[in-house]
Design an enzyme around this catalytic site. Structure first.
Site, PDB file in Angstrom:
ATOM      1  N   GLY A 186      -6.943  -0.337  -1.775  1.00 36.58           N
ATOM      2  CA  GLY A 186      -7.107  -0.984  -0.503  1.00 36.58           C
ATOM      3  C   GLY A 186      -7.732  -2.376  -0.544  1.00 36.58           C
ATOM      4  O   GLY A 186      -8.263  -2.461   0.526  1.00 36.58           O
ATOM      5  N   SER A 187      -7.736  -3.059  -1.656  1.00 35.41           N
ATOM      6  CA  SER A 187      -8.562  -4.276  -1.449  1.00 35.41           C
ATOM      7  C   SER A 187      -7.758  -5.329  -0.283  1.00 35.41           C
ATOM      8  O   SER A 187      -8.409  -6.217   0.332  1.00 35.41           O
ATOM      9  CB  SER A 187      -8.503  -5.217  -2.892  1.00 35.41           C
ATOM     10  OG  SER A 187      -7.277  -5.495  -3.169  1.00 35.41           O
ATOM     11  N   ARG A 214       5.273   3.657  -3.283  1.00 36.39           N
ATOM     12  CA  ARG A 214       6.383   4.396  -3.097  1.00 36.39           C
ATOM     13  C   ARG A 214       7.417   3.528  -2.428  1.00 36.39           C
ATOM     14  O   ARG A 214       7.392   2.886  -1.525  1.00 36.39           O
ATOM     15  CB  ARG A 214       6.126   5.558  -1.818  1.00 36.39           C
ATOM     16  CG  ARG A 214       5.073   6.361  -2.392  1.00 36.39           C
ATOM     17  CD  ARG A 214       5.442   7.316  -3.524  1.00 36.39           C
ATOM     18  NE  ARG A 214       6.562   8.254  -3.302  1.00 36.39           N
ATOM     19  CZ  ARG A 214       7.142   8.926  -4.125  1.00 36.39           C
ATOM     20  NH1 ARG A 214       6.770   8.607  -5.533  1.00 36.39           N
ATOM     21  NH2 ARG A 214       8.146   9.670  -3.834  1.00 36.39           N
ATOM     22  N   LEU A 258      10.891   3.233  -0.237  1.00 36.91           N
ATOM     23  CA  LEU A 258      10.968   3.736   1.048  1.00 36.91           C
ATOM     24  C   LEU A 258      12.293   4.083   1.505  1.00 36.91           C
ATOM     25  O   LEU A 258      13.443   3.371   0.719  1.00 36.91           O
ATOM     26  CB  LEU A 258      10.523   2.874   2.270  1.00 36.91           C
ATOM     27  CG  LEU A 258       8.843   2.675   2.268  1.00 36.91           C
ATOM     28  CD1 LEU A 258       8.653   1.529   3.118  1.00 36.91           C
ATOM     29  CD2 LEU A 258       8.181   3.913   2.526  1.00 36.91           C
ATOM     30  N   HIS A 282       4.088  -8.995  -2.295  1.00 34.28           N
ATOM     31  CA  HIS A 282       4.397  -8.794  -3.574  1.00 34.28           C
ATOM     32  C   HIS A 282       3.828  -9.741  -4.777  1.00 34.28           C
ATOM     33  O   HIS A 282       3.730 -10.957  -4.417  1.00 34.28           O
ATOM     34  CB  HIS A 282       6.118  -8.855  -3.853  1.00 34.28           C
ATOM     35  CG  HIS A 282       6.672  -8.708  -5.280  1.00 34.28           C
ATOM     36  ND1 HIS A 282       6.676  -7.546  -5.831  1.00 34.28           N
ATOM     37  CD2 HIS A 282       7.182  -9.572  -6.143  1.00 34.28           C
ATOM     38  CE1 HIS A 282       7.207  -7.484  -7.019  1.00 34.28           C
ATOM     39  NE2 HIS A 282       7.446  -8.957  -7.197  1.00 34.28           N
ATOM     40  N   GLU A 284      16.684  -3.294   0.392  1.00 29.41           N
ATOM     41  CA  GLU A 284      16.738  -4.238  -1.025  1.00 29.41           C
ATOM     42  C   GLU A 284      15.303  -4.249  -1.531  1.00 29.41           C
ATOM     43  O   GLU A 284      14.475  -4.934  -0.688  1.00 29.41           O
ATOM     44  CB  GLU A 284      17.758  -5.259  -1.130  1.00 29.41           C
ATOM     45  CG  GLU A 284      17.935  -5.497  -2.582  1.00 29.41           C
ATOM     46  CD  GLU A 284      18.657  -6.715  -2.523  1.00 29.41           C
ATOM     47  OE1 GLU A 284      18.935  -7.537  -3.589  1.00 29.41           O
ATOM     48  OE2 GLU A 284      19.524  -7.333  -1.618  1.00 29.41           O
TER      49      GLU A 284
END
Length: 209
Positions: free
Chosen positions: A12-13, A87, A89, A105, A139
């Site tokens: 969780g940074s 995860r 989605l 990202h 996507e």
């Protein structure tokens, strides 16, 4: 005031960077698919509600996502921020939060979608690397890019040093983009993005050379 939920799986940074940014919006909940995620401790120390919904306890991705969706509704969330949420989605969940969900990202999208971005950049010999904040679409890593942190790859960089340097940029640009959305500067409507009333096409770049 915009009500934000942050989805996490790990330390969780990026969540901490959002907490420390004193956003105009309010982080009303932190949801994790892992009960031992350190991000939950960060949230609790900041007085933020937490929930654990473990994906392993659900028969399908869709049922798991439906449980997460209900938790977000219970928190009366306006916007969702993915911060190391590991995860993929389901299409239904992504559609429900279209234009209301961000991800970050560790590459300069559209290059190096997916995993192991730092190693792939080193293998390629690319001079520039960084991270991208983007809207989430069905996507993977393909939603419109809003901001990018850019750095030069050093000759001595390893996967570890590159990851650390990119993290610094993540902690800079993610809170900035979330703040733009909280203030209403960045707006999404029917697939079109505008910034301060003007059409928005290219990500705003923050360079650290």
């Amino acid at each position: 005031m915009m009500r934000i939920a942050v989805l996490v799986s790990g330390s969780g940074s990026n969540l901490q960077a959002l907490i420390d940014a004193n956003l105009s919006g309010q982080i009303v909940g932190v949801l994790s698919n892992k009960a031992d995620a350190y991000a939950l401790e960060r949230a609790q120390k900041a007085g933020i509600a937490t929930a654990v919904i473990e994906h392993k306890k659900f028969p399908t991705r869709e049922v798991f996502d439906a449980a997460m969706h209900q938790q977000l509704l219970d928190w009366k969330v306006d916007f969702v921020v993915l911060a190391g949420f590991m995860r993929i989605l389901s299409a239904n969940f992504v559609q429900a939060w279209e234009g209301k969900m961000l991800n970050i990202h560790p590459s300069l999208l559209p290059y190096y979608k997916g995993m192991h971005t730092h190693q792939r950049v080193l293998n390629s010999g690319d001079v520039l690397h960084g991270c991208t904040v983007h809207y989430v679409t069905s996507e993977l890593d393909a939603g419109q890019a809003l901001a990018q942190g850019v750095l030069k790859v050093a000759q001595h960089d390893t996967v570890h040093t590159l990851a650390n340097r990119v993290h610094v940029l993540e902690h800079l640009i993610y809170p900035q983009v979330v703040e733009w959305i909280c203030r209403g500067d960045l707006h999404y409507h029917q697939g079109q993005v505008s910034y301060k009333g003007q059409p928005f096409f290219e990500p705003i770049q923050f360079c650290k050379f």
